[in-house]
Motif scaffolding. Structure first.
Motif, short mmCIF file in Angstrom:
data_model
loop_
_atom_site.label_atom_id
_atom_site.label_comp_id
_atom_site.label_asym_id
_atom_site.label_seq_id
_atom_site.Cartn_x
_atom_site.Cartn_y
_atom_site.Cartn_z
N ARG A 1 0.82 -1.22 0.00
CA ARG A 1 0.00 0.00 0.00
C ARG A 1 0.85 1.27 0.00
O ARG A 1 0.36 2.35 -0.27
CB ARG A 1 -0.91 0.03 1.23
CG ARG A 1 -1.59 -1.28 1.55
CD ARG A 1 -2.78 -1.57 0.67
NE ARG A 1 -3.39 -2.86 1.00
CZ ARG A 1 -4.24 -3.05 1.99
NH1 ARG A 1 -4.61 -2.05 2.77
NH2 ARG A 1 -4.76 -4.25 2.20
N GLU A 2 2.13 1.13 0.36
CA GLU A 2 2.99 2.31 0.47
C GLU A 2 3.73 2.63 -0.83
O GLU A 2 4.30 3.71 -0.97
CB GLU A 2 4.01 2.12 1.59
CG GLU A 2 3.45 2.29 2.99
CD GLU A 2 2.47 1.20 3.39
OE1 GLU A 2 1.48 1.50 4.08
OE2 GLU A 2 2.70 0.02 3.02
N VAL B 1 -0.19 8.03 12.04
CA VAL B 1 -0.78 7.30 10.91
C VAL B 1 -0.95 8.22 9.71
O VAL B 1 -0.65 7.84 8.57
CB VAL B 1 -2.13 6.68 11.31
CG1 VAL B 1 -2.83 6.07 10.09
CG2 VAL B 1 -1.94 5.63 12.40
N LYS B 2 -1.41 9.44 9.95
CA LYS B 2 -1.61 10.39 8.85
C LYS B 2 -0.29 10.78 8.19
O LYS B 2 -0.19 10.84 6.96
CB LYS B 2 -2.31 11.64 9.37
CG LYS B 2 -2.64 12.66 8.28
CD LYS B 2 -3.33 13.88 8.85
CE LYS B 2 -3.72 14.85 7.73
NZ LYS B 2 -2.55 15.27 6.93
N GLY C 1 0.82 7.98 6.23
CA GLY C 1 -0.09 7.80 5.09
C GLY C 1 0.20 8.75 3.95
O GLY C 1 -0.06 8.43 2.78
N ASP C 2 0.75 9.90 4.27
CA ASP C 2 1.07 10.89 3.23
C ASP C 2 2.16 10.41 2.28
O ASP C 2 2.29 10.96 1.17
CB ASP C 2 1.51 12.21 3.88
CG ASP C 2 0.36 12.93 4.55
OD1 ASP C 2 -0.80 12.56 4.27
OD2 ASP C 2 0.62 13.84 5.36
N THR D 1 2.33 7.35 1.13
CA THR D 1 1.84 6.22 0.37
C THR D 1 2.06 6.44 -1.13
O THR D 1 1.67 7.45 -1.69
CB THR D 1 0.34 5.99 0.63
OG1 THR D 1 0.18 5.62 2.00
CG2 THR D 1 -0.21 4.87 -0.24
#
Length: 423
Positions: free
Chosen positions: A293-294, A390-391, A394-395, A397
């Motif tokens: 996912r990354e 997490v955010k 997530g940036d 990704t």
């Protein structure tokens, strides 16, 4: 050879892994580009074999670690990286092994088709076969009476595999074809049947085995060959999918990650502890499915081959062939310079330091540490809770550079091993 190359005759990455037109805007541009002189090309790959078929694995590893593998040969190269074949074997020996494995897969698939006749037809199921009372919902879809717990558990899993197949790499043109989806379903269904211990596991946070299997189905033309590559990959990763009422298989890696970060970056580790993120559960998905996912799809392939080349151990193929063989780790083996080159960079460092415990032999753990170091300043400055961590992660990704991440992971490994040895 990639089935896309056979169809198009081009080396354009967009043709090897074409994206559905309606998804193009949502798919990030890949960072991986084949580079002349650095990427392992088809020409260099074929030149790495002797007349009898012996592979110069040291030369191959060196090129992969510098620039990855050209898309036209990824599948066949991965068979060696995953330990399907001994580099010292001949062409004839490998052909015999390949034929034996294909026959074995055919036998297992026939067993599965006897129980669920849809298998092998180019179709697949997404509806349950068994109800909550463990009774058949539609007896026409089941070929034999359910007489044991293994068969029951497997049939309860079949529809979940189908649901996951539908979700797999939906942006790729490859999976617009139902027969390709069915091939992925068949491989996963057969694996779930023969792996009595793990079977098929979706995992926590929707981390699924199909995400590991999908690239192998795409890269290899023969379904049986895809299955055996997946089986080898799962031997490395299957413990991640082992779960119980009290623990997750990947927890040992998370614990190791905590130990590494506490050693190499105590300030960041303490900050995460203060945020109640010291168990590093935010890294669960990265470790479970190896950064699917990354990274973009193409960059994931690049990352995996870099990892497997860096972790390569020439003794692995013998372990894969004979499951009853076990490694002894009581002493670091005496290895001459020629043999050292047959080990990947990461594994070589592990052996040199005697650091051979499984949880410390996983490059993926150090890769997560490298991602955290990349975002060190931002996490320290902006993260006020776990959701902020997490955010921030997530940036990144689909925007990570696989080569830089692996190089940074090797630096962290070196730093950790150096500090861990001190009293």
């Amino acid at each position: 050879m990639s089935r896309f190359l056979k169809r198009t005759g081009t080396t354009d990455l967009n043709v090897f892994y074409p994206i559905r037109s309606e998804c193009e805007a949502d798919v990030p541009t890949t960072r991986f580009k084949p580079r002349s002189g650095k990427t392992l090309s088809a020409r260099r790959w074929h030149a790495s074999f002797s007349q009898e078929g012996h592979l110069d694995i040291a030369k191959v590893l060196r090129l992969i670690q510098r620039g990855g593998v050209h898309p036209s040969i990824k599948g066949v190269v991965w068979e060696f990286l995953l330990g399907c074949y001994d580099p010292n074997s001949t062409f004839e020996e490998r052909n015999q092994i390949k034929e034996q494995r294909r026959q074995q897969y055919s036998v297992w698939k026939s067993e599965c088709r006897t129980m669920v006749p849809v298998i092998g037809t180019g179709k697949f199921l997404t509806s349950p076969l068994i109800d909550d009372d463990e009774l058949p919902i539609d007896e026409s879809l089941i070929g034999v009476p359910i007489s044991d717990k293994k068969t029951l558990r497997w049939m309860q899993t079949i529809h979940q595999i189908g649901l996951d197949v539908v979700r797999t790499d939906q942006a790729l043109v490859f999976y617009e074809n139902e027969s390709n989806q069915a091939e992925l379903w068949d491989v996963l269904a057969v694996y779930a049947w023969i792996d009595n211990d793990i079977g098929y596991v979706q995992g926590y946070f929707f981390c699924r085995m199909n995400e590991i299997c999908s690239p192998l189905v795409i890269l290899l033309d023969n379904e049986a060959d895809s299955f055996w590559c997946f089986e080898r990959a799962m031997r490395r990763m299957r413990e991640n999918f082992r779960t119980s009422a009290s623990s997750m298989g990947v927890q040992s890696h998370l614990s190791t990650l905590s130990q590494i970060m506490k050693t190499v970056d105590p300030q960041l580790h303490q900050h995460l502890e203060d945020l109640d993120a010291g168990e590093y559960l935010f890294a669960f998905r990265m470790l479970m499915v190896l950064f699917r996912r990354e990274f973009s799809f193409v960059d994931t392939l690049y990352l995996w081959e870099l990892m497997w080349a860096m972790e390569y151990d020439p003794k692995l193929f013998s372990l894969y062939e004979e499951s009853e063989v076990t490694r002894t780790d009581d002493t670091t083996p005496a290895i001459n310079d020629k043999l050292w080159k047959k080990y990947g960079k990461f594994q070589r460092k592990n052996l040199q330091t005697g650091n051979t415990e499984q949880q410390f032999s996983a490059l993926s753990v150090f890769l997560v540490a490298s991602v955290l170091e990349i975002k060190n300043r931002r996490i320290l400055k902006e993260a006020k809770g776990v959701e902020d961590v997490v955010k921030i992660l997530g940036d990144i990704t689909s925007h990570l550079d696989a080569k830089k991440a692996c190089d940074e992971a090797l630096k962290i490994q070196k730093k950790y091993l150096s500090k861990a040895k001190k009293p």
